[in-house]
Design a protein around this motif. Sequence first.
Motif, PDB file in Angstrom:
ATOM      1  N   ASN A  39       4.002 -14.110  -4.083  1.00  0.00           N
ATOM      2  CA  ASN A  39       4.986 -13.161  -4.628  1.00  0.00           C
ATOM      3  C   ASN A  39       6.256 -13.876  -5.096  1.00  0.00           C
ATOM      4  O   ASN A  39       7.177 -13.252  -5.610  1.00  0.00           O
ATOM      5  N   HIS A  62       1.451 -11.483  -6.598  1.00  0.00           N
ATOM      6  CA  HIS A  62       1.199 -10.320  -5.740  1.00  0.00           C
ATOM      7  C   HIS A  62       1.753 -10.572  -4.345  1.00  0.00           C
ATOM      8  O   HIS A  62       1.761 -11.700  -3.848  1.00  0.00           O
ATOM      9  N   ASP A  63       2.205  -9.494  -3.709  1.00  0.00           N
ATOM     10  CA  ASP A  63       2.709  -9.525  -2.343  1.00  0.00           C
ATOM     11  C   ASP A  63       1.569  -9.117  -1.405  1.00  0.00           C
ATOM     12  O   ASP A  63       1.039  -8.006  -1.504  1.00  0.00           O
ATOM     13  N   THR A  65       1.539  -8.176   1.528  1.00  0.00           N
ATOM     14  CA  THR A  65       1.759  -7.034   2.418  1.00  0.00           C
ATOM     15  C   THR A  65       1.314  -5.732   1.763  1.00  0.00           C
ATOM     16  O   THR A  65       1.236  -4.692   2.421  1.00  0.00           O
ATOM     17  N   LYS A  66       1.018  -5.789   0.458  1.00  0.00           N
ATOM     18  CA  LYS A  66       0.394  -4.659  -0.251  1.00  0.00           C
ATOM     19  C   LYS A  66      -1.119  -4.895  -0.299  1.00  0.00           C
ATOM     20  O   LYS A  66      -1.586  -6.019  -0.143  1.00  0.00           O
ATOM     21  N   PHE A  67      -1.875  -3.846  -0.558  1.00  0.00           N
ATOM     22  CA  PHE A  67      -3.337  -3.963  -0.615  1.00  0.00           C
ATOM     23  C   PHE A  67      -3.758  -5.070  -1.578  1.00  0.00           C
ATOM     24  O   PHE A  67      -3.214  -5.193  -2.679  1.00  0.00           O
ATOM     25  N   GLN A  95      10.797  -9.308   5.861  1.00  0.00           N
ATOM     26  CA  GLN A  95       9.633  -9.798   5.099  1.00  0.00           C
ATOM     27  C   GLN A  95       8.817 -10.801   5.910  1.00  0.00           C
ATOM     28  O   GLN A  95       7.590 -10.856   5.796  1.00  0.00           O
ATOM     29  N   LYS A  98       6.727  -8.831   8.223  1.00  0.00           N
ATOM     30  CA  LYS A  98       5.714  -8.052   7.485  1.00  0.00           C
ATOM     31  C   LYS A  98       4.573  -8.938   6.978  1.00  0.00           C
ATOM     32  O   LYS A  98       3.410  -8.544   7.033  1.00  0.00           O
ATOM     33  N   MET A 102       1.425  -7.282   8.433  1.00  0.00           N
ATOM     34  CA  MET A 102       0.684  -6.533   7.411  1.00  0.00           C
ATOM     35  C   MET A 102      -0.071  -7.462   6.466  1.00  0.00           C
ATOM     36  O   MET A 102      -1.209  -7.165   6.069  1.00  0.00           O
ATOM     37  N   GLY A 103       0.558  -8.576   6.097  1.00  0.00           N
ATOM     38  CA  GLY A 103      -0.115  -9.515   5.198  1.00  0.00           C
ATOM     39  C   GLY A 103      -1.376 -10.087   5.816  1.00  0.00           C
ATOM     40  O   GLY A 103      -2.422 -10.183   5.162  1.00  0.00           O
ATOM     41  N   ASN A 106      -4.078  -7.398   5.931  1.00  0.00           N
ATOM     42  CA  ASN A 106      -4.718  -7.211   4.621  1.00  0.00           C
ATOM     43  C   ASN A 106      -5.701  -8.340   4.301  1.00  0.00           C
ATOM     44  O   ASN A 106      -6.783  -8.103   3.753  1.00  0.00           O
TER      45      ASN A 106
END
Length: 330
Positions: A39, A62-63, A65-67, A95, A98, A102-103, A106
Amino acid sequence: MESTTRKKRILITGAAGFLGSHLCDRFIAEGYHVIAMDNLITGDLRNIEHLFPKPEFEFYHHDVTKFIHIPGELDYILHFASPASPIDYLKIPIQTLKVGAMGTHNCLGLAKAKKARILVASTSEVYGDPLVHPQTEEYWGNVNPVGPRGVYDEAKRYLESITMAYHTYHGVETRIIRIFNTYGPRMRLNDGRALPAFIGQALRGEDLTVFGDGSQTRSFCYVSDLVDGIYRLLLSDYAYPVNIGNPSEISLKDFAEEVIKLTGSNQKIVYKPLPADDPKQRKPDITKAKTILGWEPKVDRAEGLKKTYDYFKALPESEWHKQPKEFTSK
């Protein structure tokens, strides 16, 4: 016939960072199709721009932590997305947490869906300010979860926990590396870590800043050695954490003196108060890496330090004076 002759496909998160970019180089050299993802909060496209013309390389801004959606088959994932220096994770603590939580979740979900093997990048920071020396993989650590470094330390401890949960509960093929201090070309001079900070100060003609009395120790591993350890661990059959680092230990005061000698500068060492929770000792026990992976570092500090200094010295002088990025925590 296509399925037997196609290149193995590997996703590398944090690909525009210091370690991620070297991993892209290594896996392309080994004949893989590399899908790079970043990202660019702390990464820099200049680290991988030489790879863009190659048909076996593609980049996703792309990050994690998003899908994450990657079309087609995927054989391996290297999850290296994360701020890794104090100057970054103290400015973007949310961040940092996260991407570790979350990352990683995913990336593990993607590995499960694609039936891919995943290697996650943990750190010697999971040992905190260690009460055991050198640090073995069996040591559980001495971490302050609410201290300033807790956002990084605990993000990586959670990363290890959820990775093992996916391994035991879902049967995902997982690998966990605990990375000790690593250095080499493409580090950022302003990232707050001792080695680039010392070299940056020497290049600018400033005195070298040592925190505390300089007796705290670090063990520095050259980047090509670390990348080789990562490569071997990914292709191994071992699912538990493995330390990868150079056990050659040195105090930060002695290290600053080495940098002054290397650069031929006449700077002095100045001492400032020690930051909170700064580890007093850091040295990997690499018995597992030696026995399981047949790995040990090959590049000694004098050789690696010269290569790194030559890289920084060749940068435009404007880079020597560049200030750290400003971030916002969302």
